[in-house]
Scaffold this active site. Structure first.
Site, PDB file in Angstrom:
ATOM      1  N   ARG A  23     -23.105   2.501 -28.011  1.00 43.99           N
ATOM      2  CA  ARG A  23     -23.936   2.107 -26.859  1.00 43.99           C
ATOM      3  C   ARG A  23     -23.049   2.096 -25.618  1.00 43.99           C
ATOM      4  NH1 ARG A  23     -24.643  -3.879 -29.219  1.00 43.99           N
ATOM      5  NH2 ARG A  23     -22.455  -4.378 -29.335  1.00 43.99           N
ATOM      6  N   CYS A  68     -28.933  -4.720  14.283  1.00 45.20           N
ATOM      7  CA  CYS A  68     -27.786  -5.624  14.281  1.00 45.20           C
ATOM      8  C   CYS A  68     -28.141  -6.990  13.720  1.00 45.20           C
ATOM      9  CB  CYS A  68     -27.194  -5.746  15.682  1.00 45.20           C
ATOM     10  SG  CYS A  68     -28.348  -6.453  16.867  1.00 45.20           S
ATOM     11  N   LYS A 109     -30.150   0.636 -30.606  1.00 42.55           N
ATOM     12  CA  LYS A 109     -29.360   0.942 -31.796  1.00 42.55           C
ATOM     13  C   LYS A 109     -29.980   2.122 -32.549  1.00 42.55           C
ATOM     14  CE  LYS A 109     -27.576  -2.722 -33.796  1.00 42.55           C
ATOM     15  NZ  LYS A 109     -27.842  -4.032 -34.446  1.00 42.55           N
ATOM     16  N   ARG A 114     -21.031 -10.341  20.516  1.00 46.69           N
ATOM     17  CA  ARG A 114     -21.661 -11.420  21.283  1.00 46.69           C
ATOM     18  C   ARG A 114     -20.639 -11.958  22.271  1.00 46.69           C
ATOM     19  NH1 ARG A 114     -24.292 -13.045  15.786  1.00 46.69           N
ATOM     20  NH2 ARG A 114     -22.176 -12.573  15.192  1.00 46.69           N
ATOM     21  N   MET A 159     -30.102 -12.037 -33.473  1.00 47.53           N
ATOM     22  CA  MET A 159     -30.475 -12.082 -34.884  1.00 47.53           C
ATOM     23  C   MET A 159     -29.386 -11.412 -35.681  1.00 47.53           C
ATOM     24  SD  MET A 159     -33.308 -11.733 -37.208  1.00 47.53           S
ATOM     25  CE  MET A 159     -33.157 -11.077 -38.850  1.00 47.53           C
ATOM     26  N   THR A 187     -33.149  -7.918  14.449  1.00 42.90           N
ATOM     27  CA  THR A 187     -34.241  -8.235  13.518  1.00 42.90           C
ATOM     28  C   THR A 187     -34.350  -9.716  13.186  1.00 42.90           C
ATOM     29  OG1 THR A 187     -32.771  -7.489  11.775  1.00 42.90           O
ATOM     30  CG2 THR A 187     -34.514  -5.978  12.457  1.00 42.90           C
ATOM     31  N   ASN A 188     -33.324 -10.508  13.519  1.00 42.38           N
ATOM     32  CA  ASN A 188     -33.497 -11.949  13.303  1.00 42.38           C
ATOM     33  C   ASN A 188     -34.586 -12.468  14.239  1.00 42.38           C
ATOM     34  OD1 ASN A 188     -31.411 -11.583  11.569  1.00 42.38           O
ATOM     35  ND2 ASN A 188     -29.942 -12.854  12.659  1.00 42.38           N
ATOM     36  N   ASP A 189     -34.399 -12.174  15.529  1.00 38.47           N
ATOM     37  CA  ASP A 189     -35.410 -12.612  16.496  1.00 38.47           C
ATOM     38  C   ASP A 189     -36.720 -11.845  16.333  1.00 38.47           C
ATOM     39  OD1 ASP A 189     -34.704 -14.834  17.927  1.00 38.47           O
ATOM     40  OD2 ASP A 189     -33.416 -13.727  19.321  1.00 38.47           O
ATOM     41  N   SER A 203     -31.156  -1.365  19.842  1.00 37.68           N
ATOM     42  CA  SER A 203     -30.581  -2.021  18.678  1.00 37.68           C
ATOM     43  C   SER A 203     -31.566  -3.101  18.249  1.00 37.68           C
ATOM     44  CB  SER A 203     -29.230  -2.648  19.035  1.00 37.68           C
ATOM     45  OG  SER A 203     -28.770  -3.408  17.942  1.00 37.68           O
ATOM     46  N   TYR A 260     -27.664   4.169  12.686  1.00 37.15           N
ATOM     47  CA  TYR A 260     -26.672   3.349  12.000  1.00 37.15           C
ATOM     48  C   TYR A 260     -27.260   1.985  11.663  1.00 37.15           C
ATOM     49  CZ  TYR A 260     -26.230   0.747  16.340  1.00 37.15           C
ATOM     50  OH  TYR A 260     -26.521  -0.029  17.420  1.00 37.15           O
ATOM     51  N   HIS A 309     -30.942 -23.034   4.147  1.00 30.88           N
ATOM     52  CA  HIS A 309     -30.097 -22.695   5.287  1.00 30.88           C
ATOM     53  C   HIS A 309     -28.653 -22.475   4.860  1.00 30.88           C
ATOM     54  CE1 HIS A 309     -27.525 -23.800   8.760  1.00 30.88           C
ATOM     55  NE2 HIS A 309     -28.375 -23.029   9.411  1.00 30.88           N
ATOM     56  N   GLY A 333     -26.396 -11.638 -30.404  1.00 27.13           N
ATOM     57  CA  GLY A 333     -26.584 -12.966 -30.966  1.00 27.13           C
ATOM     58  C   GLY A 333     -28.027 -13.319 -31.220  1.00 27.13           C
ATOM     59  N   ARG A 358     -31.105  -4.036 -39.805  1.00 24.32           N
ATOM     60  CA  ARG A 358     -30.489  -4.391 -38.520  1.00 24.32           C
ATOM     61  C   ARG A 358     -31.539  -4.437 -37.412  1.00 24.32           C
ATOM     62  NH1 ARG A 358     -25.985   0.161 -37.733  1.00 24.32           N
ATOM     63  NH2 ARG A 358     -25.000  -1.475 -36.483  1.00 24.32           N
TER      64      ARG A 358
HETATM   65  P1  ADP Z   1     -25.143  -6.582 -34.043  1.00 24.39           P
HETATM   66  O1  ADP Z   1     -26.339  -6.105 -33.305  1.00 24.39           O
HETATM   67  O2  ADP Z   1     -25.007  -8.046 -34.054  1.00 24.39           O
HETATM   68  O3  ADP Z   1     -23.905  -5.833 -33.637  1.00 24.39           O
HETATM   69  P2  ADP Z   1     -25.282  -4.868 -36.353  1.00 24.39           P
HETATM   70  O4  ADP Z   1     -26.614  -4.478 -36.811  1.00 24.39           O
HETATM   71  O5  ADP Z   1     -24.576  -3.866 -35.543  1.00 24.39           O
HETATM   72  O6  ADP Z   1     -25.423  -6.233 -35.583  1.00 24.39           O
HETATM   73  O7  ADP Z   1     -24.451  -5.233 -37.646  1.00 24.39           O
HETATM   74  C1  ADP Z   1     -23.499  -6.240 -37.800  1.00 24.39           C
HETATM   75  C2  ADP Z   1     -22.279  -5.717 -38.517  1.00 24.39           C
HETATM   76  O8  ADP Z   1     -22.617  -5.130 -39.761  1.00 24.39           O
HETATM   77  C3  ADP Z   1     -21.562  -4.656 -37.736  1.00 24.39           C
HETATM   78  O9  ADP Z   1     -20.173  -4.842 -37.853  1.00 24.39           O
HETATM   79  C4  ADP Z   1     -21.986  -3.393 -38.393  1.00 24.39           C
HETATM   80  O10 ADP Z   1     -21.038  -2.385 -38.257  1.00 24.39           O
HETATM   81  C5  ADP Z   1     -22.134  -3.814 -39.854  1.00 24.39           C
HETATM   82  N1  ADP Z   1     -23.119  -2.963 -40.544  1.00 24.39           N
HETATM   83  C6  ADP Z   1     -24.414  -2.836 -40.244  1.00 24.39           C
HETATM   84  N2  ADP Z   1     -25.013  -1.936 -41.034  1.00 24.39           N
HETATM   85  C7  ADP Z   1     -24.070  -1.471 -41.882  1.00 24.39           C
HETATM   86  C8  ADP Z   1     -24.053  -0.502 -42.930  1.00 24.39           C
HETATM   87  N3  ADP Z   1     -25.136   0.174 -43.247  1.00 24.39           N
HETATM   88  N4  ADP Z   1     -22.899  -0.292 -43.558  1.00 24.39           N
HETATM   89  C9  ADP Z   1     -21.789  -0.964 -43.225  1.00 24.39           C
HETATM   90  N5  ADP Z   1     -21.728  -1.888 -42.265  1.00 24.39           N
HETATM   91  C10 ADP Z   1     -22.848  -2.136 -41.579  1.00 24.39           C
HETATM   92 MG    MG Z   2     -23.473  -4.052 -33.768  1.00 22.95          MG
HETATM   93 MG    MG Z   3     -27.973  -7.986 -34.174  1.00 21.63          MG
END
Ligand code: ADP
Ligand code: MG
Ligand code: MG
Length: 945
Positions: free
Chosen positions: A371, A894, A58, A617, A138, A829-831, A826, A914, A494, A136, A127
């Site tokens: 990303r 083979c 990020k 075969r 944090m 390679t199994n054997d 050829s 090949y 197996h 998910g 962030r």
């Molecule tokens: P995640 O990694 O879970 O996507 P983010 O860090 O991207 O978490 O942020 C979660 C949400 O908060 C996203 O929708 C992001 O666009 C929004 N957000 C984060 N920072 C800002 C900011 N400075 N201004 C406005 N929205 C923000």
């Molecule tokens: Mg995000």
């Molecule tokens: Mg996050």
């Protein structure tokens, strides 16, 4: 632009109490990078990969966008190195906090606002962001910098109390749940109660006063659970939030995620502090997320959603129904145009599909994240091909972007995602095991190989063979089944190995299943599946369901993008001089041939892009019901004349087999292996026969007893203590040349007939199990005489070769001599693996290979991935030595390894012409061959010197 100079200036600012601490040390290690300082990060980290490690995905993306002139709210990144120091010491490393404070000054300047200033407050988000995205792990904390005073001030300046109180309650809530790990429930409950008391259904009904009231409640909740008041010091808020993100790296959720995805604990997470922009200030504001192309189909059309008057995660949280991104053109045409321009630029910059987040604040667009987007196998291929066609990337890059696993996934039938979810919802989930071989299988359950095969062949049923584990003599049941399920064993068992080899979906080691072979049922708890009932086995996820789940079977012909990609792969592999080599050796990359015994396999091989048959075969041709009695007569007759008479009857059958094969492979080489197994395999089971004879004797039955006794005696005569190392292969041919003489006649008669019909044939006769050149010296001239005789009789000429399988170490070691007769090698390679290691494969896989791999004695199962140091060395030696005698010696492989990408790489490096593999794996091998050709483009073949 905040440069180093402006940072220094910020240090001099006296307005904040915190700035004093900042004054003391800004020297020492750099822990904090402004988004504008991407150059410094690059210099320190060496390359972009290093920047990604240092600033996280990020952070590096935000910095990179800033550099590219994309509108990004100002901010900075605290590096992953700081996180790692924090984890070791339990506190921020020396200098980090001071640098953070200094960076805040710079951000204030850029944003034209001040952190904690009620009259013109700067708010920031905190962030997390590791090198690899960990969804998910944090939650982000938004709106840091609000306190009672700032709220008052903001209300005055914005004249929008509802907006401000809403921000404040969000901050307290996120602080409680994210920084102090309170349950969401402790805030959600009072909020639900409040809304109910007012009779509200949705958040939008809440007024400014409502949010204000809720803020008081949230503050009380906070104090009650955390033990002190919600911090009013904005820098304290920042410090706690930063710390919480660092700590989340070692949280259980994050650790579990990393274990599952193989991300290292040592990477650490970065922390991004960024100026807040608000999508919730009215209808000229909004927020959204988008993929620059469709992540599930790969279609070249942006896919995204947005909400007007909303903040941050509202779109993802689904509080209101979001609008499809293309509607934005109606709300804000100029912003839409700008957005499309920016995302196009980002795609071009990263040369890949992007997954972006954005916010519009009072008509101004801000980009918050970009990303490379996650995608399905299908879209991986489509996007790669499209991007090459758009000249965004080269064809070589497109080929490199698609991994062999992606192709594998595309060629196996798949369960429909939603159907699987539905089945789970309906309680049809049955068990989960190891996803040993990909693909989806639906069928009726049978608990042994014979029944499974019978039901499939005679009753034309779709079957699933279920066993505790499988053994070599279960293979016929497996290959006739749609899928295989076992309750024991792992990924190298197996069942798993065989299933992968034949492209059969397979789940192994589903240990919750109890199989009762007596009662012909299997159970999980009190759920019972009886023999003949339907189940669905998903080799992709390892899940097993009751009943039938709809599948879609992808065919290669329909997958136009994949076909294009594979065509490009072939073009790469066939580039001249992609390998440097001595004269006679191949200088193009590897060709891909297939192992196919029947014309229908050969047709599939062609359709999948094979340009030759590397192994046909012939022994199964003797097993067909109308032929087996003739074969047995042949074996039983004590004389050469008797054998010849029986073989004369077999000849027309064999000729027909080969005819079909040549026709299917018109223009391409076909390697036919002469008879290989020991003769007892064609005879009835000795024990069973003995039982029958005894029963007849006891009962005094005489009818046919003589014949049975004779048969029994002959079988006894064929008995060997170690038949796999006994009378078989070329040894058998030398003892009874009549069999292979018949085979060679059949091959050449069929080839001649095909030639007369205008088909281009290239037969290559392969002699199995050669250990010494003397064996070839003995047998090969006799066979070549037959070949010429047939061509003379039929008055046709065509190309052909005689060669040998190299599967006995001695043949590899003496390759120089062997090549005086053999025109091709050829590698079986199994054997060759069995004999080089001295392992019997079936016993090894059942008894100790798993332990060996677990204990690190072997890096991998050598029957799946070629052992380069041992078996691979022998191959390398054999090629170098063989080509000393015959520089244009044709070399292939083979064994099962011919379809394994790692083994294919080795074959390229040592100078194979090949690789040959199962037709199902041909597309994977084509891709793997191109990958290795690119990886080692222009390099010399590694001769064994
Ligand atoms: P995640 O990694 O879970 O996507 P983010 O860090 O991207 O978490 O942020 C979660 C949400 O908060 C996203 O929708 C992001 O666009 C929004 N957000 C984060 N920072 C800002 C900011 N400075 N201004 C406005 N929205 C923000
Ligand atoms: Mg995000
Ligand atoms: Mg996050």
């Amino acid at each position: 632009m905040a440069t180093k100079a402006s940072s220094k200036k910020a240090v001099k600012s006296k307005s904040s109490a915190k700035a004093k601490t900042a004054k003391k040390t800004v020297k020492g290690k750099k822990w904090v990078y402004l988004f504008e300082e991407v150059k410094a990060a690059e210099k320190y980290a060496g390359n972009w990969e290093g920047v990604r490690s240092l600033l996280g995905g990020k952070g590096s993306g935000l910095a990179d966008m800033t550099r590219a002139g994309v509108p990004v709210p100002p901010g900075f990144t605290v590096s992953t190195e700081a996180c790692n120091e924090f984890r070791k010491a339990g506190k921020f490393p020396k200098g980090q906090w001071d640098q953070q404070v200094v960076a805040m000054k710079s951000v204030e300047k850029n944003a034209g606002k001040k952190f904690g200033d009620p009259n013109n407050p700067l708010l920031v988000s905190c962030r997390s962001g590791a090198k690899f995205s960990m969804p998910g792990m944090m939650n982000t904390i938004l709106n840091i910098g609000l306190n009672d005073k700032v709220v008052d001030g903001m209300i005055k300046t914005t004249n929008n109390p509802r907006f401000v109180w809403d921000l404040y309650r969000r901050l307290i809530e996120m602080f409680g749940t994210t920084v102090f790990n309170l349950d969401d429930e402790v805030f959600e409950h009072p909020m639900a109660e409040y809304k109910a008391s007012k009779g509200y259904k949705v958040d939008t009904e809440m007024t400014g006063d409502d949010w204000k009231a809720l803020v008081s409640t949230f503050k009380e909740v906070f104090k009650k659970h955390v033990g002190f008041d919600f911090p009013q010091d904005v820098y304290k808020q920042l410090e706690l939030a930063t710390q919480a993100v660092f700590e989340s790296w070692m949280g259980k959720r994050a650790i579990d995620y990393r274990r599952a995805t193989g991300i290292s604990d040592d990477l650490g997470t970065a922390v991004n502090i960024q100026t807040m922009v608000f999508g919730n200030t009215g209808n000229d504001s909004g927020t959204g997320v988008a993929f620059t192309r469709n992540p599930s189909t790969g279609d070249q059309k942006m896919m995204g959603e947005y909400l007007l008057n909303a903040q941050g995660e509202d779109v993802v949280a689904g509080i209101r129904n979001a609008d499809p991104i293309e509607h934005l053109v109606n709300n804000m045409p100029a912003v839409y145009k700008q957005f499309m321009g920016i995302t196009k630029k980002l795609e071009k910059h990263y040369q890949d599909m992007q997954d972006v987040e954005f916010t519009i604040e009072r008509g101004k667009l801000w980009m918050l994240q970009t990303r490379n987007g996650k995608r399905t196998a299908k879209s991986t291929v489509k996007i790669a091909v499209d991007m090459a066609n758009e000249k965004l990337i080269s064809k070589d890059d497109a080929v490199l972007r698609v991994t062999p696993e992606v192709v594998d996934a595309l060629l196996h039938p798949q369960f429909n995602e939603s159907e699987m979810k539905k089945a789970e919802g309906e309680g049809k989930f049955f068990a989960k095991g190891v996803n040993a071989s990909p693909g989806a299988a639906v069928g009726q359950v049978y608990f042994d190989a014979d029944t499974s095969e019978r039901m499939a062949k005679e009753e034309k049923q779709q079957t699933i063979m279920v066993r505790p584990f499988t053994k070599p003599d279960d293979v016929h049941g497996m290959i006739s089944a749609q899928g295989v399920l076992t309750s024991e064993g792992g990924a190298t068992s197996h069942a798993a190995v065989v299933a992968r080899q034949f492209g059969i979906p397979c789940v192994v080691g589903a240990s919750s299943i109890k199989i009762d072979l007596e009662k012909r049922i299997m159970t999980v708890g009190d759920v019972v599946v009886k023999e003949g009932e339907w189940i669905s086995v998903d080799g992709n996820t390892g899940k097993v369901f009751l009943g039938k789940i709809a599948t879609s079977a992808p065919t290669l012909e329909e997958q136009t993008e994949l076909l294009t990609l594979l065509k490009w792969a072939d073009e790469i592999s066939s580039r001249k001089d992609i390998r440097k080599a001595p004269k006679g050796w191949p200088t193009r990359g590897l060709q891909v041939w297939a192992n196919a015994d029947y014309p229908k396999d050969a047709q599939r091989a062609r359709a999948y892009g094979a340009v030759g048959i590397g192994l046909c075969r012939t022994e199964h041709m003797f097993f067909e019901p109308e032929r087996l009695p003739i074969v047995q007569d042949m074996i039983l007759s004590g004389t050469s004349e008797g054998r010849t008479a029986a073989l004369d009857k077999l000849l027309p059958y064999q000729r027909k087999d080969f005819d079909g094969l040549f026709e299917a492979m018109d223009g391409y080489p076909v390697i036919i292996r002469l008879i290989d197994p020991p003769l007892h395999e064609f005879m009835p089971d000795e024990e069973k026969l003995l039982e029958e004879v005894i029963t007849m004797r006891v009962k005094g039955e005489t009818d046919g007893l003589d014949k049975k006794e004779q048969l029994l005696a002959s079988i006894k005569g064929l008995h060997e203590s170690n038949p796999m190392m006994g009378l078989r292969g070329v040894r058998l041919s030398i003892s009874m040349p009549e069999i292979v003489e018949m085979q060679v006649r059949a091959i050449f008669e069929a080839a001649a007939d095909c030639t007369l019909r205008g088909i281009v044939v290239k037969p290559e006769v392969m002699i199995p199990l050669t250990g010494t050149v003397k064996e070839l010296e003995w047998i090969q001239p006799r066979l070549e005489r037959i070949a010429s005789a047939v061509m003379g009789e039929k008055k046709v000429k065509f190309e052909y070769k005689f060669g040998t399988m190299v599967e006995i170490p001695r043949a590899a070691v003496t390759a120089k001599e062997v090549a005086t007769h053999a025109e091709f090698f050829s590698f079986g390679t199994n054997d060759l693996t069995q004999m080089t290691f001295g392992y019997s494969r079936d016993d090894a896989e059942r008894n100790f290979l798993v332990t060996y791999v677990q204990e690190g004695i072997l890096p991998k199962n050598p029957f799946q991935t070629l052992d380069r140091d041992g078996v691979g060395k022998l191959m390398q030696w054999a090629i170098t030595e063989g080509r000393k005698t015959r520089p244009n010696l044709e070399v292939g492989i083979c064994g099962e390894h011919g379809g394994d990408p790692d083994s294919i790489e080795w074959c390229h490096l040592i100078g194979n012409n090949y690789v040959s593999c199962s037709p199902f794996r041909v597309p994977i091998a084509r891709l793997a061959a191109a990958h290795v050709a690119l990886k080692y483009s222009g390099q010399s073949i590694a001769e064994d010197k």
